[in-house]
Design a protein around this motif. Structure first.
Motif, PDB file in Angstrom:
ATOM      1  N   LEU A  27      46.122  30.638  45.271  1.00 34.53           N
ATOM      2  CA  LEU A  27      45.641  32.023  45.272  1.00 34.53           C
ATOM      3  C   LEU A  27      45.493  32.548  46.689  1.00 34.53           C
ATOM      4  N   ARG A  28      44.915  31.755  47.567  1.00 39.03           N
ATOM      5  CA  ARG A  28      44.749  32.190  48.957  1.00 39.03           C
ATOM      6  C   ARG A  28      46.090  32.515  49.612  1.00 39.03           C
ATOM      7  N   ARG A  29      47.085  31.681  49.370  1.00 46.50           N
ATOM      8  CA  ARG A  29      48.397  31.914  49.976  1.00 46.50           C
ATOM      9  C   ARG A  29      49.056  33.169  49.410  1.00 46.50           C
ATOM     10  N   VAL A  30      48.892  33.404  48.134  1.00 44.84           N
ATOM     11  CA  VAL A  30      49.456  34.617  47.531  1.00 44.84           C
ATOM     12  C   VAL A  30      48.787  35.856  48.110  1.00 44.84           C
ATOM     13  N   LEU A  31      47.476  35.846  48.217  1.00 42.63           N
ATOM     14  CA  LEU A  31      46.773  37.002  48.767  1.00 42.63           C
ATOM     15  C   LEU A  31      47.147  37.232  50.230  1.00 42.63           C
ATOM     16  N   ALA A  32      47.393  36.159  50.960  1.00 44.48           N
ATOM     17  CA  ALA A  32      47.821  36.298  52.356  1.00 44.48           C
ATOM     18  C   ALA A  32      49.228  36.860  52.449  1.00 44.48           C
ATOM     19  N   ASP A  33      50.052  36.609  51.445  1.00 45.58           N
ATOM     20  CA  ASP A  33      51.426  37.102  51.428  1.00 45.58           C
ATOM     21  C   ASP A  33      51.487  38.576  51.054  1.00 45.58           C
ATOM     22  N   ALA A  34      50.426  39.090  50.448  1.00 45.32           N
ATOM     23  CA  ALA A  34      50.405  40.495  50.004  1.00 45.32           C
ATOM     24  C   ALA A  34      49.178  41.200  50.558  1.00 45.32           C
ATOM     25  N   PRO A  35      49.076  41.317  51.899  1.00 44.05           N
ATOM     26  CA  PRO A  35      47.835  41.820  52.486  1.00 44.05           C
ATOM     27  C   PRO A  35      47.666  43.332  52.428  1.00 44.05           C
ATOM     28  N   ARG A  36      48.767  44.069  52.296  1.00 43.21           N
ATOM     29  CA  ARG A  36      48.674  45.528  52.389  1.00 43.21           C
ATOM     30  C   ARG A  36      49.050  46.180  51.061  1.00 43.21           C
ATOM     31  N   VAL A  37      48.268  45.869  50.036  1.00 42.21           N
ATOM     32  CA  VAL A  37      48.489  46.468  48.726  1.00 42.21           C
ATOM     33  C   VAL A  37      47.304  47.369  48.382  1.00 42.21           C
ATOM     34  N   ASP A  38      47.567  48.333  47.532  1.00 41.91           N
ATOM     35  CA  ASP A  38      46.516  49.265  47.132  1.00 41.91           C
ATOM     36  C   ASP A  38      45.656  48.710  45.998  1.00 41.91           C
ATOM     37  N   GLU A  39      46.269  47.905  45.136  1.00 38.66           N
ATOM     38  CA  GLU A  39      45.541  47.289  44.033  1.00 38.66           C
ATOM     39  C   GLU A  39      46.101  45.895  43.775  1.00 38.66           C
ATOM     40  N   ILE A  40      45.251  45.041  43.203  1.00 31.47           N
ATOM     41  CA  ILE A  40      45.679  43.736  42.723  1.00 31.47           C
ATOM     42  C   ILE A  40      45.318  43.658  41.242  1.00 31.47           C
ATOM     43  N   LEU A  41      46.310  43.316  40.419  1.00 31.92           N
ATOM     44  CA  LEU A  41      46.099  43.170  38.985  1.00 31.92           C
ATOM     45  C   LEU A  41      46.241  41.697  38.623  1.00 31.92           C
ATOM     46  N   CYS A  42      45.396  41.225  37.716  1.00 33.19           N
ATOM     47  CA  CYS A  42      45.474  39.828  37.268  1.00 33.19           C
ATOM     48  C   CYS A  42      45.546  39.796  35.750  1.00 33.19           C
ATOM     49  N   LEU A  43      46.509  39.039  35.229  1.00 33.51           N
ATOM     50  CA  LEU A  43      46.769  38.992  33.793  1.00 33.51           C
ATOM     51  C   LEU A  43      46.108  37.798  33.107  1.00 33.51           C
ATOM     52  N   GLY A  44      45.049  37.288  33.687  1.00 36.63           N
ATOM     53  CA  GLY A  44      44.240  36.300  32.997  1.00 36.63           C
ATOM     54  C   GLY A  44      44.521  34.857  33.373  1.00 36.63           C
ATOM     55  N   ASP A  45      43.737  33.971  32.792  1.00 34.60           N
ATOM     56  CA  ASP A  45      43.717  32.536  33.102  1.00 34.60           C
ATOM     57  C   ASP A  45      43.387  32.296  34.573  1.00 34.60           C
ATOM     58  N   LEU A  46      42.227  32.798  34.960  1.00 38.99           N
ATOM     59  CA  LEU A  46      41.701  32.499  36.282  1.00 38.99           C
ATOM     60  C   LEU A  46      41.359  31.014  36.384  1.00 38.99           C
ATOM     61  N   VAL A  47      40.921  30.426  35.268  1.00 44.44           N
ATOM     62  CA  VAL A  47      40.412  29.053  35.302  1.00 44.44           C
ATOM     63  C   VAL A  47      41.253  28.142  34.406  1.00 44.44           C
ATOM     64  N   GLY A  48      40.869  26.859  34.400  1.00 45.76           N
ATOM     65  CA  GLY A  48      41.589  25.847  33.641  1.00 45.76           C
ATOM     66  C   GLY A  48      42.499  25.021  34.533  1.00 45.76           C
ATOM     67  N   TYR A  49      42.718  23.772  34.164  1.00 52.88           N
ATOM     68  CA  TYR A  49      43.652  22.841  34.790  1.00 52.88           C
ATOM     69  C   TYR A  49      43.180  22.296  36.139  1.00 52.88           C
ATOM     70  N   ALA A  50      43.030  23.122  37.159  1.00 49.47           N
ATOM     71  CA  ALA A  50      42.679  22.617  38.491  1.00 49.47           C
ATOM     72  C   ALA A  50      41.159  22.618  38.691  1.00 49.47           C
ATOM     73  N   ALA A  51      40.710  22.310  39.915  1.00 47.71           N
ATOM     74  CA  ALA A  51      39.325  21.883  40.122  1.00 47.71           C
ATOM     75  C   ALA A  51      38.424  22.872  40.852  1.00 47.71           C
ATOM     76  N   GLN A  52      38.876  24.105  41.073  1.00 50.43           N
ATOM     77  CA  GLN A  52      38.020  25.050  41.792  1.00 50.43           C
ATOM     78  C   GLN A  52      37.851  26.369  41.032  1.00 50.43           C
ATOM     79  N   PRO A  53      37.343  26.308  39.813  1.00 50.90           N
ATOM     80  CA  PRO A  53      37.174  27.536  39.039  1.00 50.90           C
ATOM     81  C   PRO A  53      36.181  28.515  39.656  1.00 50.90           C
ATOM     82  N   ASN A  54      35.062  28.017  40.168  1.00 49.97           N
ATOM     83  CA  ASN A  54      34.062  28.932  40.728  1.00 49.97           C
ATOM     84  C   ASN A  54      34.577  29.628  41.979  1.00 49.97           C
TER      85      ASN A  54
END
Length: 228
Positions: free
Chosen positions: A16-43
């Protein structure tokens, strides 16, 4: 107007950090779900999404982590969801609970529909790139939108049907198209809608180490290296 579309982060903070760094100058960010699950840093993932004021919908893993309802999940998904339920903070739990199953918004004069699965089954239905035209038309015919955004498959998709642009950004935290790089979508909205699929390298080793340290199944770490 520039819009980043992400999906299926699955507690993978490094991706997630790398994706946000790759798109620094956007007007909005949309997320289509599944923030959590599988990996170890949900919070940490939920907190970062909240800080960035990302416009989100709920995914099936978000729902499972809140309710402990893992019916229909395989062993790996179920174990990760139940582990996530145990470690989520109350504040982040409330945020996930507040997420709607779908959203209808307007960006740059265009109507945008957001869902994790499909308009027919917002949490659980998979719509793959090779879905037949007749089946796809049945799903989107009654959706009043110029752009329809769906996640859940972890596979990038672009289709045009019935005058609508149907897109899936692929998976940020657990791609499943045999490319281990994080996947997301960049929209440029004006009179027309232009789109670009982006792939971003991230530190898979670090994410894998955190999965192992948390005591989650080894398979969840190993699969990241193969994009599946």
């Amino acid at each position: 107007m520039r819009v980043a579309v992400i999906s299926d982060i699955h507690s993978n903070l490094e991706a997630l950090r790398r994706v946000l760094a790759d798109a620094p100058r956007v007007d909005e960010i949309l997320c289509l779900g599944d923030l959590v699950g599988y990996a170890a840093q949900p919070n940490e993932v939920v907190q970062l999404v909240r800080e960035k004021e990302v416009i989100c919908v709920m995914g099936n893993h978000d729902y499972a982590a809140l309710t402990r309802d893992v019916s229909g999940f395989n062993r790996l998904a179920a174990e990760a969801a139940l582990w996530t339920n145990r470690v989520l903070t109350e504040e982040n739990r409330k945020y996930l609970h507040s997420l709607p199953l779908e959203r209808r918004i307007k960006l740059g004069g265009k109507k945008v529909y957001m869902v994790h699965g499909s308009p027919r089954d917002p949490l659980n239905e998979y719509v793959f790139p090779d879905t037949p035209n007749a089946a796809l038309l049945e799903l989107v015919r009654d959706v009043d939108a110029d752009v329809i955004l769906m996640g859940h498959t972890h596979i990038p998709m672009q289709r045009r049907i019935f005058g609508k642009l149907v897109l899936n950004p692929g998976g940020v935290g657990q791609p499943r198209d045999l490319d281990p790089r994080a996947s997301y979508l960049l929209l440029r909205i004006s009179d027309e809608v232009e789109f670009e699929f982006r792939r971003v390298k991230y530190d898979i080793n670090l994410t894998a180490q955190r999965i192992r340290k948390a005591g989650l199944p080894e398979e969840l770490a190993a699969r990241l290296y193969f994009g599946w």
